[in-house]
Design a protein around this motif. Structure first.
Motif, PDB file in Angstrom:
ATOM      1  N   GLU A   1       0.852  -1.246   0.131  1.00 58.41           N
ATOM      2  CA  GLU A   1      -0.010  -0.056   0.034  1.00 58.41           C
ATOM      3  C   GLU A   1       0.786   1.298   0.119  1.00 58.41           C
ATOM      4  O   GLU A   1       0.600   2.214   0.852  1.00 58.41           O
ATOM      5  CB  GLU A   1      -1.067  -0.134   1.027  1.00 58.41           C
ATOM      6  N   HIS A   2       1.804   1.309  -0.853  1.00 58.06           N
ATOM      7  CA  HIS A   2       2.687   2.424  -0.755  1.00 58.06           C
ATOM      8  C   HIS A   2       2.856   2.821  -2.521  1.00 58.06           C
ATOM      9  O   HIS A   2       2.966   2.031  -3.221  1.00 58.06           O
ATOM     10  CB  HIS A   2       4.078   2.025  -0.330  1.00 58.06           C
ATOM     11  N   ASP A   3       2.903   4.092  -2.661  1.00 52.41           N
ATOM     12  CA  ASP A   3       3.034   4.657  -4.231  1.00 52.41           C
ATOM     13  C   ASP A   3       3.986   4.996  -4.239  1.00 52.41           C
ATOM     14  O   ASP A   3       4.554   6.143  -4.419  1.00 52.41           O
ATOM     15  CB  ASP A   3       1.907   5.725  -4.377  1.00 52.41           C
ATOM     16  N   ILE A   4       5.288   3.980  -4.296  1.00 50.10           N
ATOM     17  CA  ILE A   4       6.725   4.395  -4.659  1.00 50.10           C
ATOM     18  C   ILE A   4       6.875   3.939  -5.986  1.00 50.10           C
ATOM     19  O   ILE A   4       6.904   2.750  -6.281  1.00 50.10           O
ATOM     20  CB  ILE A   4       7.443   3.705  -3.842  1.00 50.10           C
ATOM     21  N   ALA A   5       7.427   4.695  -6.959  1.00 48.13           N
ATOM     22  CA  ALA A   5       7.718   4.436  -8.247  1.00 48.13           C
ATOM     23  C   ALA A   5       8.945   3.411  -8.385  1.00 48.13           C
ATOM     24  O   ALA A   5       9.916   3.546  -7.788  1.00 48.13           O
ATOM     25  CB  ALA A   5       7.978   5.562  -9.152  1.00 48.13           C
ATOM     26  N   PRO A   6       8.938   2.388  -9.197  1.00 42.79           N
ATOM     27  CA  PRO A   6      10.065   1.375  -9.352  1.00 42.79           C
ATOM     28  C   PRO A   6      11.429   2.018  -9.612  1.00 42.79           C
ATOM     29  O   PRO A   6      12.311   1.205  -9.222  1.00 42.79           O
ATOM     30  CB  PRO A   6       9.360   0.519 -10.478  1.00 42.79           C
ATOM     31  N   ASP A   7      11.339   3.388 -10.459  1.00 41.87           N
ATOM     32  CA  ASP A   7      12.528   3.680 -10.873  1.00 41.87           C
ATOM     33  C   ASP A   7      13.232   4.897 -10.069  1.00 41.87           C
ATOM     34  O   ASP A   7      13.967   5.321 -10.155  1.00 41.87           O
ATOM     35  CB  ASP A   7      12.483   4.118 -12.354  1.00 41.87           C
ATOM     36  N   THR A   8      12.396   5.148  -8.815  1.00 38.96           N
ATOM     37  CA  THR A   8      12.784   5.975  -7.855  1.00 38.96           C
ATOM     38  C   THR A   8      14.127   5.575  -7.227  1.00 38.96           C
ATOM     39  O   THR A   8      14.398   4.390  -6.781  1.00 38.96           O
ATOM     40  CB  THR A   8      11.877   6.453  -6.857  1.00 38.96           C
ATOM     41  N   LEU A   9      15.080   6.585  -7.224  1.00 37.67           N
ATOM     42  CA  LEU A   9      16.277   6.026  -6.447  1.00 37.67           C
ATOM     43  C   LEU A   9      15.984   5.949  -4.901  1.00 37.67           C
ATOM     44  O   LEU A   9      15.419   6.765  -4.227  1.00 37.67           O
ATOM     45  CB  LEU A   9      17.389   7.316  -6.721  1.00 37.67           C
ATOM     46  N   VAL A  10      16.643   4.999  -4.344  1.00 37.14           N
ATOM     47  CA  VAL A  10      16.405   4.618  -2.810  1.00 37.14           C
ATOM     48  C   VAL A  10      16.884   5.827  -2.046  1.00 37.14           C
ATOM     49  O   VAL A  10      16.476   6.250  -1.081  1.00 37.14           O
ATOM     50  CB  VAL A  10      17.090   3.434  -2.534  1.00 37.14           C
ATOM     51  N   GLY A  11      18.126   6.582  -2.482  1.00 31.42           N
ATOM     52  CA  GLY A  11      18.727   7.632  -1.771  1.00 31.42           C
ATOM     53  C   GLY A  11      17.852   8.458  -1.638  1.00 31.42           C
ATOM     54  O   GLY A  11      18.045   9.565  -0.760  1.00 31.42           O
ATOM     55  N   ASP A  12      16.766   8.812  -2.702  1.00 31.42           N
ATOM     56  CA  ASP A  12      15.725   9.894  -2.708  1.00 31.42           C
ATOM     57  C   ASP A  12      14.515   9.728  -1.526  1.00 31.42           C
ATOM     58  O   ASP A  12      13.970  10.668  -1.323  1.00 31.42           O
ATOM     59  CB  ASP A  12      15.310  10.356  -3.710  1.00 31.42           C
ATOM     60  N   LEU A  13      14.671   8.581  -1.131  1.00 30.77           N
ATOM     61  CA  LEU A  13      13.613   8.250  -0.048  1.00 30.77           C
ATOM     62  C   LEU A  13      13.946   8.348   1.263  1.00 30.77           C
ATOM     63  O   LEU A  13      14.839   8.497   1.795  1.00 30.77           O
ATOM     64  CB  LEU A  13      12.968   6.665  -0.425  1.00 30.77           C
ATOM     65  N   LYS A  14      12.553   8.567   2.213  1.00 27.98           N
ATOM     66  CA  LYS A  14      13.113   8.878   3.477  1.00 27.98           C
ATOM     67  C   LYS A  14      13.067   7.445   4.132  1.00 27.98           C
ATOM     68  O   LYS A  14      12.836   6.478   3.481  1.00 27.98           O
ATOM     69  CB  LYS A  14      11.567   9.269   4.066  1.00 27.98           C
ATOM     70  N   VAL A  15      13.725   7.542   5.377  1.00 31.15           N
ATOM     71  CA  VAL A  15      14.194   6.116   6.105  1.00 31.15           C
ATOM     72  C   VAL A  15      12.906   5.066   6.207  1.00 31.15           C
ATOM     73  O   VAL A  15      12.933   4.095   5.902  1.00 31.15           O
ATOM     74  CB  VAL A  15      14.499   6.407   7.626  1.00 31.15           C
ATOM     75  N   GLY A  16      11.689   5.687   6.390  1.00 33.66           N
ATOM     76  CA  GLY A  16      10.635   4.620   6.457  1.00 33.66           C
ATOM     77  C   GLY A  16      10.267   4.085   5.281  1.00 33.66           C
ATOM     78  O   GLY A  16       9.773   2.973   5.166  1.00 33.66           O
ATOM     79  N   GLN A  17      10.308   4.845   3.883  1.00 34.15           N
ATOM     80  CA  GLN A  17       9.954   4.237   2.650  1.00 34.15           C
ATOM     81  C   GLN A  17      11.186   3.246   2.290  1.00 34.15           C
ATOM     82  O   GLN A  17      10.691   2.422   1.687  1.00 34.15           O
ATOM     83  CB  GLN A  17      10.158   5.366   1.649  1.00 34.15           C
ATOM     84  N   GLN A  18      12.266   3.602   2.920  1.00 34.73           N
ATOM     85  CA  GLN A  18      13.292   2.697   2.562  1.00 34.73           C
ATOM     86  C   GLN A  18      13.188   1.135   3.228  1.00 34.73           C
ATOM     87  O   GLN A  18      13.230   0.173   2.582  1.00 34.73           O
ATOM     88  CB  GLN A  18      14.816   3.163   2.831  1.00 34.73           C
ATOM     89  N   GLN A  19      12.656   1.488   4.612  1.00 39.21           N
ATOM     90  CA  GLN A  19      12.068   0.167   5.236  1.00 39.21           C
ATOM     91  C   GLN A  19      11.202  -0.665   4.392  1.00 39.21           C
ATOM     92  O   GLN A  19      11.087  -1.914   4.315  1.00 39.21           O
ATOM     93  CB  GLN A  19      11.553   0.581   6.485  1.00 39.21           C
ATOM     94  N   ILE A  20      10.307   0.181   3.835  1.00 41.18           N
ATOM     95  CA  ILE A  20       9.089  -0.555   3.155  1.00 41.18           C
ATOM     96  C   ILE A  20      10.032  -1.455   1.763  1.00 41.18           C
ATOM     97  O   ILE A  20       9.671  -2.489   1.434  1.00 41.18           O
ATOM     98  CB  ILE A  20       8.232   0.547   2.516  1.00 41.18           C
ATOM     99  N   VAL A  21      10.952  -0.788   1.333  1.00 41.30           N
ATOM    100  CA  VAL A  21      11.686  -1.389   0.182  1.00 41.30           C
ATOM    101  C   VAL A  21      12.276  -2.636   0.562  1.00 41.30           C
ATOM    102  O   VAL A  21      12.482  -3.563   0.062  1.00 41.30           O
ATOM    103  CB  VAL A  21      12.709  -0.357  -0.369  1.00 41.30           C
TER     104      VAL A  21
END
Length: 519
Positions: free
Chosen positions: A142-162
């Motif tokens: 249930e997250h709207d994170i695009a597949p081609d987004t750089l992980v370094g541009d994500l917040k820590v919580g979003q990185q945990q989802i990845v």
């Protein structure tokens, strides 16, 4: 458990992996001592203990990162030798580490399928297939994170989802989750719990490590408690409550939250006026925030992930050259956004991500602790006074109750809680007037948390001004003299210690238009 419940557990949740007589010895310490552990399938196996109790060591053994000094690991009754993470993966074991293992310069899809790429005819990578499955995984989480987004541009919580998505993509039959909710909002935690329920229904055996005790009781089916490398309690969750967990974690002498030390506040230590930090879409991550802090005061900043709290602290610390607004320390206006300049004027920051922003993993504990205050231990600005350095480090190790065998060991060998105490010590060694703390108790157990909070209270009593960010309602209400709530980059509420209520804080933290929705 009774004989009947034992039989029911064996039938409903058979043991998929076990450790028998497990002992792990590191130089200077015994991390595990003759441990017997059962991991049941189709169930959540909760593992709890203070920092340094041996939880991470046990999980590293199960996931093939480390091997037992003596004892054996069995899967489905057969002895197995998990000599590497590849070995563990071949046996269907996946792990989401507390300290995230992602490549910040690669995309979300590339990270999820690293070393497991989807290929066309085993010749080239099928990027379209990887992107499609990544989108499906993000939809499941249930997250709207695009597949081609750089992980370094994500917040820590979003990185945990990845990181969680990466393990789900492996279709592991045993999944280890080490502090999976430490950087997640309450809404994201609910999503994770729904995914866990799905995995249980599919027969996956889950090991769940967390310091949030209420969370353990809610999600767990079986519980194992470790203390000083020894299992002190193991049973089904039936009848288990927080006092039972705490008693087995730390014995009969319970460690309470920090008690307030009564003291008067002094002059203004920090004033922030109209801080604004633009984002890439034309809006603002921090949008016109002003606040003040007095000497001896603890100001808590509460809000959900993405509220702009971390970015606010970074702006105060001078990390963003393009931020607007004014920062005054002890009445003096800061002229330029420079971290070293802000440190020299009495600001210090405890970052949210201690692994990447707070520590140099290949350096020793001693070297990390003095890294920001080398000027205080040099003679004539040239030669380091190693004797003075050792004395300062020994003082802070004692003061912060850091559990180490030697300050010369690599900081990466410490448990998460002890690493956090090293980061706090490094900041305090600069002699700050104002201490900025971003999620200071992230990944810290109940005992270490109480120690850190007692130190914060004592520092405040000594005249230090403290601003701390937290997503924990109990923490912010127990520790703060005053509370500010942020949402969407703005201050949406301010409360005194006496007027703050959980309902008021949660209501104020809701993004505009989100009132009434499930948090």
């Amino acid at each position: 458990m009774t004989a009947h419940s034992d039989l029911t557990a064996e039938t409903t949740h058979p043991v998929g992996l076990s450790i028998r007589g497990g002992t792990k010895v590191y130089p200077g310490t015994v991390a595990l001592k003759d441990v017997d552990f059962d991991l049941r399938m189709g169930a959540v196996n909760v593992l709890v203990g203070e920092n340094g109790a041996g939880k991470s060591t046990m999980m590293k053994i199960i996931s093939g990162v480390e091997q037992l000094t003596s004892g054996e690991v069995r899967m489905d009754g057969e002895v197995v030798h998990l000599s590497s993470t590849d070995d563990a993966e071949r046996h269907g074991i996946g792990i989401v580490f507390q300290e995230l293992n992602l490549f910040p310069n690669l995309s979300v899809a590339d990270n999820i399928f690293m070393a497991h790429e989807k290929t066309r005819g085993r010749i080239d990578i099928d990027s379209a297939a990887q992107h499609a499955e990544t989108r499906a995984l993000m939809q499941r989480l249930e997250h709207d994170i695009a597949p081609d987004t750089l992980v370094g541009d994500l917040k820590v919580g979003q990185q945990q989802i990845v990181e969680i998505a990466k393990s789900l993509a492996r279709n592991a039959r045993i999944l280890i989750l080490d502090e999976p909710t430490s950087a997640l909002s309450s809404t994201e935690v609910e999503i994770l719990f729904r995914v866990i329920d799905e995995l249980k229904a599919e027969g996956v055996g889950i090991v769940y490590i967390s310091h949030r005790l209420e969370e353990l009781i809610r999600v767990g089916d079986y519980i194992t408690v470790l203390r000083d490398g020894v299992i002190t309690g193991a049973q089904s969750m039936e009848g288990v409550d927080i006092p039972w967990i705490v008693r087995n974690m730390i014995g009969d002498s319970s460690k309470d939250f920090a008690k307030e030390i009564e003291h008067p506040f002094g002059a203004e230590a920090l004033r922030v006026e109209n801080i604004r930090l633009p984002d890439s879409s034309g809006g603002f991550v921090v949008d016109g925030v002003s606040l003040s802090l007095r000497e001896g005061e603890i100001l808590g900043i509460y809000g959900l992930m993405g509220a702009g709290r971390t970015e606010l602290l970074e702006c105060i610390m001078g990390r963003h050259q393009h931020a607007a607004g004014e920062v005054h320390v002890s009445g003096r206006k800061m002229r330029k956004p420079s971290v070293s300049d802000r440190i020299s004027h009495g600001l210090a920051l405890i970052p949210e991500d201690r692994k990447h922003d707070g520590l140099v993993q290949i350096l020793s504990i001693r070297e990390n602790m003095t890294l920001s205050s080398l000027g205080a231990i040099t003679r004539g600005g040239i030669d380091m006074d190693l004797g003075a350095e050792r004395t300062r480090v020994a003082d802070f190790v004692k003061r912060m109750v850091i559990k180490i065998a030697s300050p010369e060991h690599q900081v990466s060998a410490l448990s998460g809680g002890n690493q956090q105490k090293v980061v706090i010590s490094k900041a305090l060694m600069t002699g700050p007037r104002v201490l900025l703390m971003d999620e200071p108790s992230r990944g810290i157990d109940i005992g270490a948390k109480a120690e850190v909070f007692r130190v914060m209270r004592q520092l405040a009593a000594d005249g230090l001004g403290i601003v701390f960010v937290t997503s924990d309602l109990e923490e912010v209400m127990s520790l703060s003299d005053r509370i500010i709530v942020m949402a969407e980059g703005r201050i949406t509420g301010e409360f005194s210690h006496e007027t703050a209520t959980e309902t008021a804080l949660v209501t104020a933290s809701a993004p505009r238009g989100a009132e009434g929705k499930e948090k």
